[in-house]
Design a protein around this motif. Structure first.
Motif, PDB file in Angstrom:
ATOM      1  N   LEU A 110       0.835  -1.207   0.000  1.00 21.89           N
ATOM      2  CA  LEU A 110       0.000   0.000   0.000  1.00 21.89           C
ATOM      3  C   LEU A 110       0.867   1.253   0.000  1.00 21.89           C
ATOM      4  O   LEU A 110       0.570   2.226  -0.704  1.00 21.89           O
ATOM      5  CB  LEU A 110      -0.934   0.000   1.212  1.00 21.89           C
ATOM      6  N   ASN A 114       0.493   3.579  -3.174  1.00 18.36           N
ATOM      7  CA  ASN A 114      -0.322   4.767  -2.926  1.00 18.36           C
ATOM      8  C   ASN A 114       0.478   6.008  -2.568  1.00 18.36           C
ATOM      9  O   ASN A 114      -0.023   7.127  -2.717  1.00 18.36           O
ATOM     10  CB  ASN A 114      -1.318   4.501  -1.799  1.00 18.36           C
ATOM     11  N   GLU A 115       1.697   5.830  -2.088  1.00 19.64           N
ATOM     12  CA  GLU A 115       2.468   6.978  -1.622  1.00 19.64           C
ATOM     13  C   GLU A 115       3.783   7.145  -2.380  1.00 19.64           C
ATOM     14  O   GLU A 115       3.941   8.098  -3.145  1.00 19.64           O
ATOM     15  CB  GLU A 115       2.725   6.849  -0.108  1.00 19.64           C
ATOM     16  N   MET A 118       3.687   7.164  -6.319  1.00 21.34           N
ATOM     17  CA  MET A 118       2.836   8.255  -6.793  1.00 21.34           C
ATOM     18  C   MET A 118       3.614   9.569  -6.835  1.00 21.34           C
ATOM     19  O   MET A 118       3.321  10.451  -7.642  1.00 21.34           O
ATOM     20  CB  MET A 118       1.609   8.394  -5.901  1.00 21.34           C
ATOM     21  N   ARG A 125       1.807   6.971 -11.844  1.00 27.21           N
ATOM     22  CA  ARG A 125       0.633   7.830 -11.650  1.00 27.21           C
ATOM     23  C   ARG A 125      -0.358   7.661 -12.791  1.00 27.21           C
ATOM     24  O   ARG A 125      -1.573   7.663 -12.581  1.00 27.21           O
ATOM     25  CB  ARG A 125       1.067   9.297 -11.536  1.00 27.21           C
ATOM     26  N   MET A 128      -2.252   4.477 -12.240  1.00 27.26           N
ATOM     27  CA  MET A 128      -3.169   4.558 -11.094  1.00 27.26           C
ATOM     28  C   MET A 128      -4.388   5.433 -11.354  1.00 27.26           C
ATOM     29  O   MET A 128      -5.337   5.422 -10.563  1.00 27.26           O
ATOM     30  CB  MET A 128      -2.410   5.049  -9.864  1.00 27.26           C
ATOM     31  N   ASP A 133      -9.385   2.143  -5.973  1.00 27.99           N
ATOM     32  CA  ASP A 133      -9.001   1.902  -4.583  1.00 27.99           C
ATOM     33  C   ASP A 133      -7.996   0.757  -4.516  1.00 27.99           C
ATOM     34  O   ASP A 133      -8.041  -0.172  -5.340  1.00 27.99           O
ATOM     35  CB  ASP A 133     -10.230   1.546  -3.735  1.00 27.99           C
ATOM     36  N   VAL A 134      -7.076   0.845  -3.552  1.00 27.27           N
ATOM     37  CA  VAL A 134      -6.188  -0.268  -3.221  1.00 27.27           C
ATOM     38  C   VAL A 134      -6.347  -0.542  -1.741  1.00 27.27           C
ATOM     39  O   VAL A 134      -6.128   0.344  -0.907  1.00 27.27           O
ATOM     40  CB  VAL A 134      -4.709   0.048  -3.542  1.00 27.27           C
ATOM     41  N   PHE A 144      -6.752  -4.548  -5.644  1.00 26.73           N
ATOM     42  CA  PHE A 144      -6.866  -3.367  -6.500  1.00 26.73           C
ATOM     43  C   PHE A 144      -8.260  -3.361  -7.113  1.00 26.73           C
ATOM     44  O   PHE A 144      -8.656  -4.344  -7.752  1.00 26.73           O
ATOM     45  CB  PHE A 144      -5.836  -3.413  -7.628  1.00 26.73           C
TER      46      PHE A 144
END
Length: 517
Positions: A110, A114-115, A118, A125, A128, A133-134, A144
């Motif tokens: 995650l 997500n962080e 990105m 990006r 995504m 949602d993940v 995912f």
């Protein structure tokens, strides 16, 4: 097909070790060349080809891929795709640890997805944007959920496309200056041991690797040898066992492949399908005029480059999609070598002969010779060119900050146009700070819409029709100057077994490699 290429392919078939002759044995060292020296080994920040070669043994993704681009287990031992194509559930291997001994879990996935990525990878990006949602229902499951079905998504999880990064090391830090960047920590089959700048990078066996018995090799040395002739000598004298594709000059390949106990393979490039081209800075005159960009295409003798500089290994590129990538098709317009057409276009636009700067790739003598050939081709039609050499870090900086007129590059296709091609041409991927997105600054709303439709269309026949339209439109606009579909033969000792076992080749196959005694 040239005689040299035909001979190489024959060697590939005849010289490869027979499968199943012996069982893998543990122990031994592999000595490889890495050329040029990587600017970094932190794969979440840098994805240059030399970085991938080394860091692919340190970092892993959720999946690997075979030569047909079908997914294989990696950090995920299995996965499920819901019937509606919206939910991808990954079941993680248990007992996986980072190289510092901390456990790997869904929390790391995650964080990476997500962080970290990105912020560091425009390519990620872009992928995504298709994800709603993940989530992680437990420590060993990641889900995912897509906004709409996207068939190429399953090919988004390679070690360098979506590398897993340790949350406990990077969360809450400045990613670019984190001390771990100098001593990378992954989950891979080999651990970072040392890096003597200008000499060698040393990786050692991960004794706690989660796959029983692997890796087989005790350690790996990646030797940094700046001079091309010296790299060839290092193989001839036995200092190195493996010459990755592109690590020796093309003119040395026929001689080296004829040596005793030498094998050669062109496998392991199916995922990447490298396509070379010239970035043309569309923001600046005269590159902002389509007639100039078309003139550059007509001016270049790409068949000469293929035959003379690349020994016939590869293919003249026809457009934005490499010939080995799904949904490729040769469509019009095409740009054969035609200096008269180039001169006519330049006269039509009243080109004033402004000198331009050309940035070669700092990957060896072949690339320098190629830059000189392009300079000569362009000079013959009245475009004066100055070649500006730089190192890898300087090339990254110049291109990512759009500080260039024309610059050599080669980009990976990532197994699907939606994953590796559109990032170079769609408006949303115009972003400073990365040398592998829409660096040229090309923007065409029609092309943006076609790429978006093609990525989501079903069945495959409909995607093919849309990508045909994409290729026609982009080839008319010539946002970059396409050169060659590249091939990089790997040369190695025949007692080195199972060297290439995935579509990413040496970059993530060495966990399977062993030395036959």
């Amino acid at each position: 097909m040239s005689n040299i290429l035909r001979a190489l392919l024959t060697i590939s078939v005849l010289a490869l070790p027979s499968v199943g002759q012996a069982q893998p044995v543990s122990g031994g060292r592999a000595n490889l060349i890495v050329q040029p020296e990587p600017p970094s080994l932190m794969l979440g920040l840098v994805t240059n080809a030399p970085t991938q070669l080394v860091a692919g043994q340190i970092y892993e993704g959720l999946l690997r891929y075979d030569d047909k681009l079908k997914p294989l287990p990696s950090l995920a031992k299995s996965w499920d795709i819901s019937p509606d194509g919206l939910r991808y559930t990954f079941h993680l291997n248990q007992g996986v640890t980072w190289h510092d001994g901390k456990p790997f879990s869904s929390a790391d996935v995650l964080f990476s997805v997500n962080e970290f990525l990105m912020k560091t990878q425009p390519r990620h990006r872009n992928t995504m944007t298709r994800v709603a949602d993940v989530g992680a229902p437990d420590d060993h499951t990641v889900v995912f959920t897509l906004k709409e079905p996207f068939e190429p998504f399953i090919r988004s999880f390679a070690f360098w496309v979506m590398p897993m990064v340790p949350k406990h090391i990077y969360a809450g830090t400045d990613y670019a200056s984190n001390p771990a960047n100098d001593r990378p920590i992954g989950t891979g089959p080999f651990k970072f041991e040392s890096w003597r700048k200008g000499s060698a990078i040393h990786l050692v066996k991960n004794e706690a690797y989660y796959l029983a018995g692997k890796p087989y090799l005790q350690d790996i040395y990646y030797h940094v040898i700046p001079d091309g002739a010296s790299r060839a000598v290092a193989y001839e004298t036995g200092k190195v066992d493996v010459l990755p594709g592109g690590s020796v000059e093309n003119f040395d390949v026929p001689r080296l492949t004829a040596l005793k106990n030498t094998c050669v393979s062109q496998k392991g490039q199916e995922f990447d399908s490298p396509l070379s081209f010239l970035w043309l800075n569309n923001r600046k005159p005269p590159m902002n005029d389509v007639r100039f960009r078309q003139a550059v295409m007509y001016a270049m003798d790409r068949q000469f480059a293929l035959d003379v500089l690349w020994n016939g290994i590869g293919k003249v590129a026809t457009g934005p999609i490499a010939g080995t990538t799904p949904f490729y098709k040769s469509v019009q317009p095409q740009y054969p070598h035609d200096p008269k057409k180039a001169k006519a276009l330049l006269a039509e636009m009243h080109y004033d002969g402004k000198p331009l700067k050309l940035l070669p790739l700092p990957y060896g003598e072949t690339w320098q010779r190629w830059a000189e050939a392009v300079k000569q081709n362009l000079g013959e039609v009245g475009i004066p060119v100055e070649i500006q050499a730089t190192d890898v870090a300087g090339w990254n900086q110049r291109v990512s900050q759009w500080d260039y007129d024309m610059a050599f590059t080669f980009l990976f296709q990532n197994g699907d146009p939606a994953l590796g091609v559109e990032r170079n041409y769609i408006t949303s991927q115009i972003s400073k700070g990365n040398p592998w997105n829409n660096v040229e600054g090309y923007s065409n709303p029609t092309v943006d819409a076609l790429f978006a439709k093609a990525a989501l269309a079903t069945p495959a026949e409909k995607r093919q029709d849309l990508y045909d339209e994409v290729q026609k439109a982009v080839q008319a606009d010539v946002p970059v100057a396409w050169l060659l579909d590249l091939r990089f033969p790997v040369i190695y000792r025949c007692n080195v077994q199972d060297l290439i076992t995935t579509a990413n080749g040496l970059n993530d196959s060495l966990r399977d490699t062993w030395i036959k005694r």
